[in-house]
Design a protein around this motif. Sequence first.
Motif, PDB file in Angstrom:
ATOM      1  N   CYS A  94       0.870  -1.183   0.000  1.00  0.00           N
ATOM      2  CA  CYS A  94       0.000   0.000   0.000  1.00  0.00           C
ATOM      3  C   CYS A  94       0.900   1.225   0.000  1.00  0.00           C
ATOM      4  O   CYS A  94       1.816   1.329   0.822  1.00  0.00           O
ATOM      5  N   THR A  95       0.681   2.155  -0.934  1.00  0.00           N
ATOM      6  CA  THR A  95       1.620   3.257  -1.130  1.00  0.00           C
ATOM      7  C   THR A  95       1.171   4.604  -0.583  1.00  0.00           C
ATOM      8  O   THR A  95       1.986   5.501  -0.475  1.00  0.00           O
ATOM      9  N   GLU A  96      -0.091   4.763  -0.254  1.00  0.00           N
ATOM     10  CA  GLU A  96      -0.560   6.077   0.177  1.00  0.00           C
ATOM     11  C   GLU A  96      -1.370   5.961   1.461  1.00  0.00           C
ATOM     12  O   GLU A  96      -2.020   4.949   1.708  1.00  0.00           O
ATOM     13  N   ALA A  97      -1.321   7.012   2.247  1.00  0.00           N
ATOM     14  CA  ALA A  97      -2.162   7.054   3.437  1.00  0.00           C
ATOM     15  C   ALA A  97      -3.617   7.050   2.994  1.00  0.00           C
ATOM     16  O   ALA A  97      -3.998   7.753   2.060  1.00  0.00           O
ATOM     17  N   VAL A  98      -4.407   6.245   3.640  1.00  0.00           N
ATOM     18  CA  VAL A  98      -5.810   6.099   3.262  1.00  0.00           C
ATOM     19  C   VAL A  98      -6.634   7.173   3.966  1.00  0.00           C
ATOM     20  O   VAL A  98      -6.539   7.352   5.184  1.00  0.00           O
ATOM     21  N   GLU A  99      -7.407   7.891   3.164  1.00  0.00           N
ATOM     22  CA  GLU A  99      -8.282   8.937   3.691  1.00  0.00           C
ATOM     23  C   GLU A  99      -9.718   8.518   3.436  1.00  0.00           C
ATOM     24  O   GLU A  99     -10.078   8.157   2.317  1.00  0.00           O
ATOM     25  N   VAL A 100     -10.537   8.575   4.476  1.00  0.00           N
ATOM     26  CA  VAL A 100     -11.929   8.129   4.378  1.00  0.00           C
ATOM     27  C   VAL A 100     -12.853   9.326   4.195  1.00  0.00           C
ATOM     28  O   VAL A 100     -12.747  10.314   4.911  1.00  0.00           O
ATOM     29  N   ASN A 101     -13.762   9.215   3.233  1.00  0.00           N
ATOM     30  CA  ASN A 101     -14.839  10.182   3.046  1.00  0.00           C
ATOM     31  C   ASN A 101     -16.010   9.651   3.871  1.00  0.00           C
ATOM     32  O   ASN A 101     -16.654   8.684   3.490  1.00  0.00           O
ATOM     33  N   THR A 102     -16.286  10.271   5.019  1.00  0.00           N
ATOM     34  CA  THR A 102     -17.310   9.748   5.926  1.00  0.00           C
ATOM     35  C   THR A 102     -18.724   9.988   5.434  1.00  0.00           C
ATOM     36  O   THR A 102     -19.651   9.293   5.848  1.00  0.00           O
ATOM     37  N   VAL A 103     -18.921  10.954   4.545  1.00  0.00           N
ATOM     38  CA  VAL A 103     -20.258  11.191   3.992  1.00  0.00           C
ATOM     39  C   VAL A 103     -20.679  10.006   3.124  1.00  0.00           C
ATOM     40  O   VAL A 103     -21.818   9.550   3.171  1.00  0.00           O
ATOM     41  N   GLU A 104     -19.739   9.497   2.341  1.00  0.00           N
ATOM     42  CA  GLU A 104     -20.007   8.380   1.431  1.00  0.00           C
ATOM     43  C   GLU A 104     -19.543   7.040   1.993  1.00  0.00           C
ATOM     44  O   GLU A 104     -19.837   5.997   1.416  1.00  0.00           O
ATOM     45  N   ALA A 105     -18.752   7.069   3.081  1.00  0.00           N
ATOM     46  CA  ALA A 105     -18.111   5.870   3.641  1.00  0.00           C
ATOM     47  C   ALA A 105     -17.251   5.183   2.576  1.00  0.00           C
ATOM     48  O   ALA A 105     -17.334   3.990   2.340  1.00  0.00           O
ATOM     49  N   THR A 106     -16.410   5.997   1.904  1.00  0.00           N
ATOM     50  CA  THR A 106     -15.550   5.488   0.841  1.00  0.00           C
ATOM     51  C   THR A 106     -14.098   5.848   1.109  1.00  0.00           C
ATOM     52  O   THR A 106     -13.800   6.790   1.835  1.00  0.00           O
ATOM     53  N   MET A 107     -13.202   5.090   0.485  1.00  0.00           N
ATOM     54  CA  MET A 107     -11.772   5.365   0.548  1.00  0.00           C
ATOM     55  C   MET A 107     -11.118   4.815  -0.699  1.00  0.00           C
ATOM     56  O   MET A 107     -11.649   3.908  -1.344  1.00  0.00           O
ATOM     57  N   GLU A 108      -9.975   5.382  -1.051  1.00  0.00           N
ATOM     58  CA  GLU A 108      -9.215   4.901  -2.191  1.00  0.00           C
ATOM     59  C   GLU A 108      -7.916   4.297  -1.670  1.00  0.00           C
ATOM     60  O   GLU A 108      -7.199   4.935  -0.901  1.00  0.00           O
ATOM     61  N   VAL A 109      -7.647   3.063  -2.074  1.00  0.00           N
ATOM     62  CA  VAL A 109      -6.463   2.337  -1.631  1.00  0.00           C
ATOM     63  C   VAL A 109      -5.612   2.034  -2.858  1.00  0.00           C
ATOM     64  O   VAL A 109      -6.113   1.483  -3.844  1.00  0.00           O
ATOM     65  N   THR A 110      -4.324   2.408  -2.815  1.00  0.00           N
ATOM     66  CA  THR A 110      -3.412   2.196  -3.932  1.00  0.00           C
ATOM     67  C   THR A 110      -2.359   1.172  -3.553  1.00  0.00           C
ATOM     68  O   THR A 110      -1.693   1.305  -2.523  1.00  0.00           O
ATOM     69  N   PHE A 111      -2.220   0.152  -4.394  1.00  0.00           N
ATOM     70  CA  PHE A 111      -1.193  -0.864  -4.211  1.00  0.00           C
ATOM     71  C   PHE A 111      -0.266  -0.842  -5.417  1.00  0.00           C
ATOM     72  O   PHE A 111      -0.716  -0.712  -6.555  1.00  0.00           O
ATOM     73  N   GLU A 112       1.033  -0.973  -5.144  1.00  0.00           N
ATOM     74  CA  GLU A 112       2.016  -1.053  -6.209  1.00  0.00           C
ATOM     75  C   GLU A 112       2.903  -2.261  -5.968  1.00  0.00           C
ATOM     76  O   GLU A 112       3.021  -2.739  -4.835  1.00  0.00           O
ATOM     77  N   GLY A 113       3.501  -2.759  -7.059  1.00  0.00           N
ATOM     78  CA  GLY A 113       4.385  -3.903  -6.951  1.00  0.00           C
ATOM     79  C   GLY A 113       5.183  -4.065  -8.238  1.00  0.00           C
ATOM     80  O   GLY A 113       5.014  -3.303  -9.183  1.00  0.00           O
ATOM     81  N   LYS A 114       6.035  -5.081  -8.252  1.00  0.00           N
ATOM     82  CA  LYS A 114       6.889  -5.300  -9.411  1.00  0.00           C
ATOM     83  C   LYS A 114       6.110  -5.607 -10.663  1.00  0.00           C
ATOM     84  O   LYS A 114       6.501  -5.224 -11.758  1.00  0.00           O
ATOM     85  N   GLN A 115       4.967  -6.299 -10.512  1.00  0.00           N
ATOM     86  CA  GLN A 115       4.238  -6.709 -11.709  1.00  0.00           C
ATOM     87  C   GLN A 115       2.744  -6.862 -11.420  1.00  0.00           C
ATOM     88  O   GLN A 115       2.358  -7.413 -10.393  1.00  0.00           O
ATOM     89  N   VAL A 116       1.934  -6.358 -12.339  1.00  0.00           N
ATOM     90  CA  VAL A 116       0.490  -6.610 -12.358  1.00  0.00           C
ATOM     91  C   VAL A 116       0.211  -7.349 -13.664  1.00  0.00           C
ATOM     92  O   VAL A 116       0.643  -6.916 -14.723  1.00  0.00           O
ATOM     93  N   THR A 117      -0.477  -8.475 -13.557  1.00  0.00           N
ATOM     94  CA  THR A 117      -0.751  -9.281 -14.737  1.00  0.00           C
ATOM     95  C   THR A 117      -2.245  -9.334 -15.023  1.00  0.00           C
ATOM     96  O   THR A 117      -3.071  -9.198 -14.131  1.00  0.00           O
ATOM     97  N   GLU A 118      -2.563  -9.531 -16.300  1.00  0.00           N
ATOM     98  CA  GLU A 118      -3.938  -9.695 -16.766  1.00  0.00           C
ATOM     99  C   GLU A 118      -4.089 -11.111 -17.298  1.00  0.00           C
ATOM    100  O   GLU A 118      -3.253 -11.571 -18.069  1.00  0.00           O
ATOM    101  N   THR A 119      -5.167 -11.771 -16.896  1.00  0.00           N
ATOM    102  CA  THR A 119      -5.500 -13.074 -17.434  1.00  0.00           C
ATOM    103  C   THR A 119      -6.794 -12.915 -18.209  1.00  0.00           C
ATOM    104  O   THR A 119      -7.809 -12.472 -17.654  1.00  0.00           O
ATOM    105  N   LEU A 120      -6.753 -13.239 -19.495  1.00  0.00           N
ATOM    106  CA  LEU A 120      -7.923 -13.048 -20.347  1.00  0.00           C
ATOM    107  C   LEU A 120      -9.043 -14.012 -19.994  1.00  0.00           C
ATOM    108  O   LEU A 120      -8.810 -15.106 -19.475  1.00  0.00           O
ATOM    109  N   ALA A 121     -10.264 -13.595 -20.291  1.00  0.00           N
ATOM    110  CA  ALA A 121     -11.436 -14.437 -20.084  1.00  0.00           C
ATOM    111  C   ALA A 121     -11.329 -15.671 -20.952  1.00  0.00           C
ATOM    112  O   ALA A 121     -10.852 -15.609 -22.084  1.00  0.00           O
ATOM    113  N   SER A 122     -11.771 -16.795 -20.405  1.00  0.00           N
ATOM    114  CA  SER A 122     -11.691 -18.038 -21.204  1.00  0.00           C
ATOM    115  C   SER A 122     -12.923 -18.242 -22.057  1.00  0.00           C
ATOM    116  O   SER A 122     -13.915 -17.629 -21.952  1.00  0.00           O
TER     117      SER A 122
END
Length: 122
Positions: A94-122
């Motif tokens: 997790c790369t950023e401090a998480v800030e919560v919007n209490t009106v909507e009860a939402t937050m944005e969480v960012t994750f980073e790493g060496k690789q993100v992969t996509e697997t196509l639908a079969s």
Amino acid sequence: MASMRLAGVASGFIDGVPYDIIETRYSPSKYTRETLKGQNGIHGFSEMPQQGRIVMSIRDAGGMTVADFSDMSDVEVQLSLANGKSVGGAGMWCTEAVEVNTVEATMEVTFEGKQVTETLAS
């Protein structure tokens, strides 16, 4: 016949734990490139490695501690998309401090790493 659904419903998991997803974005990019130019024209480009990224807007739930996201490192993040594609990364942090919007009860969480992969639908 293949499904016509291309967008919409998505599921998100961090270390196998499901979260209520509002919206998600991801980047499986491997490199960033910058054009190298001089007074006599374009010389080519430079290339540097680029981390993979998964961003999730999630709903704050009464059974989770928001501060725990700051401690998340070496986690597996998985997305199941409406079009049948799977996206994921292992050893992410997790790369950023998480800030919560209490009106909507939402937050944005960012994750980073060496690789993100996509697997196509079969």
